[in-house]
Design an enzyme around this catalytic site. Sequence first.
Site, mmCIF file in Angstrom:
data_model
loop_
_atom_site.group_PDB
_atom_site.id
_atom_site.type_symbol
_atom_site.label_atom_id
_atom_site.label_comp_id
_atom_site.label_asym_id
_atom_site.label_seq_id
_atom_site.Cartn_x
_atom_site.Cartn_y
_atom_site.Cartn_z
ATOM 1 N N GLY A 63 -3.204 -37.586 18.268
ATOM 2 C CA GLY A 63 -3.035 -36.452 19.160
ATOM 3 C C GLY A 63 -1.673 -35.800 19.084
ATOM 4 O O GLY A 63 -1.443 -34.780 19.743
ATOM 5 N N HIS A 111 4.271 -35.512 1.146
ATOM 6 C CA HIS A 111 5.658 -35.044 1.196
ATOM 7 C C HIS A 111 5.883 -34.035 0.075
ATOM 8 O O HIS A 111 6.792 -34.154 -0.734
ATOM 9 C CB HIS A 111 6.621 -36.225 1.113
ATOM 10 C CG HIS A 111 6.568 -37.098 2.328
ATOM 11 N ND1 HIS A 111 7.287 -36.819 3.475
ATOM 12 C CD2 HIS A 111 5.847 -38.225 2.588
ATOM 13 C CE1 HIS A 111 7.020 -37.744 4.386
ATOM 14 N NE2 HIS A 111 6.148 -38.598 3.877
ATOM 15 N N HIS A 154 12.154 -39.684 5.279
ATOM 16 C CA HIS A 154 12.600 -40.298 4.029
ATOM 17 C C HIS A 154 14.038 -39.907 3.711
ATOM 18 O O HIS A 154 14.490 -38.798 4.031
ATOM 19 C CB HIS A 154 11.694 -39.888 2.864
ATOM 20 C CG HIS A 154 10.331 -40.508 2.912
ATOM 21 N ND1 HIS A 154 9.886 -41.418 1.968
ATOM 22 C CD2 HIS A 154 9.301 -40.355 3.770
ATOM 23 C CE1 HIS A 154 8.656 -41.793 2.262
ATOM 24 N NE2 HIS A 154 8.272 -41.153 3.349
ATOM 25 N N ASP A 167 -0.432 -45.046 9.831
ATOM 26 C CA ASP A 167 0.954 -44.634 9.561
ATOM 27 C C ASP A 167 1.898 -45.434 10.453
ATOM 28 O O ASP A 167 2.926 -44.942 10.923
ATOM 29 C CB ASP A 167 1.136 -43.130 9.783
ATOM 30 C CG ASP A 167 2.354 -42.566 9.038
ATOM 31 O OD1 ASP A 167 2.549 -42.929 7.864
ATOM 32 O OD2 ASP A 167 3.106 -41.774 9.624
ATOM 33 N N ASN A 221 0.488 -33.306 7.543
ATOM 34 C CA ASN A 221 1.869 -33.685 7.809
ATOM 35 C C ASN A 221 2.680 -33.749 6.522
ATOM 36 O O ASN A 221 2.258 -34.366 5.542
ATOM 37 C CB ASN A 221 1.927 -35.042 8.524
ATOM 38 C CG ASN A 221 1.318 -34.997 9.908
ATOM 39 O OD1 ASN A 221 0.322 -35.646 10.185
ATOM 40 N ND2 ASN A 221 1.895 -34.191 10.785
#
Length: 300
Positions: free
Chosen positions: A170, A116, A64, A195, A140
């Site tokens: 993976g 995020h 981002h 995603d 993540n």
Amino acid sequence: IAAIGAAHRPYGTTGFLPTLISDDLEVVDAAMRATEDAIEQGVPGVLGVHIEGPFLNEQRKGIHDAGKFRVLDDAAIALLSSLKRGKALVTLAPETTTPDMIARLAKAGVVVAAGHTNAAYETVSAALDAGLTGFTHLFNAMSPLTSRAPGAVGAALESQSAWCGIIVDGRHVDPATLRIALRTRPLDRFMLVTDAMPTVGMSDKRFVLQGQPITVEDGVCVGPGGTLAGSDLDMIGAVRNAVEMLGLSLEDAVMTASAAPAAFLGLSATRGAIAPGQAADLVLLDDERNVVRTWIDGRG
């Protein structure tokens, strides 16, 4: 939006949220209005829109543009609450706002997820109490679970009611980490997410995102310096990976791709199951779990 749906339909996607990453509110407004138009025009599979940012933490920005980040204020809440057709999902960093602001969004019918974020466990827990119901790509771009600081991951895994999106390619998360996560909470609170970026279904595995060149390497999209920039994953690939990497049955893997996300969006009455009164969203697979045909609202 129609092109996105058409690109993913051959891979078993019958419903989707086109996703906008962090940008100016004028662009967010345009994305929301385009989503309304797509739904009104009957574009197959459009269920709403996902606004991922710009209310994020620069420390966990990923790909981002931090220059687009801003504070969630009254004007932003009014905009995010303005979708007239479909579901609005907003990903934000809880530490950049307050529980009251999250509650205002939730009460307005916006689905709120954390992502995020570098928030402390306590901050995320307060957000959950205020109406946050999801976590965007678990593990993540969020504060990790450590021995004395449970972080956003710890709050997510402890919650037995919030939904967690997981990217099973993976690469984004080690399969062992995901297998451990699956044992901590109800399976129907996990959702397979692609995603996915524009490379899905294309032979050209390069594109430009907000001025940055992005390429696919070993199935994931990376930007300058190797920063993860999304996935080249499609939904049937995610289902196969959930079976092969996570040890789920095909039935459970399909559930995390259908019934679970439908419940997260509040659409269980019409989506996510094969039953009277449900939309006839169906996917026919062959014995190797390849998509043979896809129906959306009964139309193949």
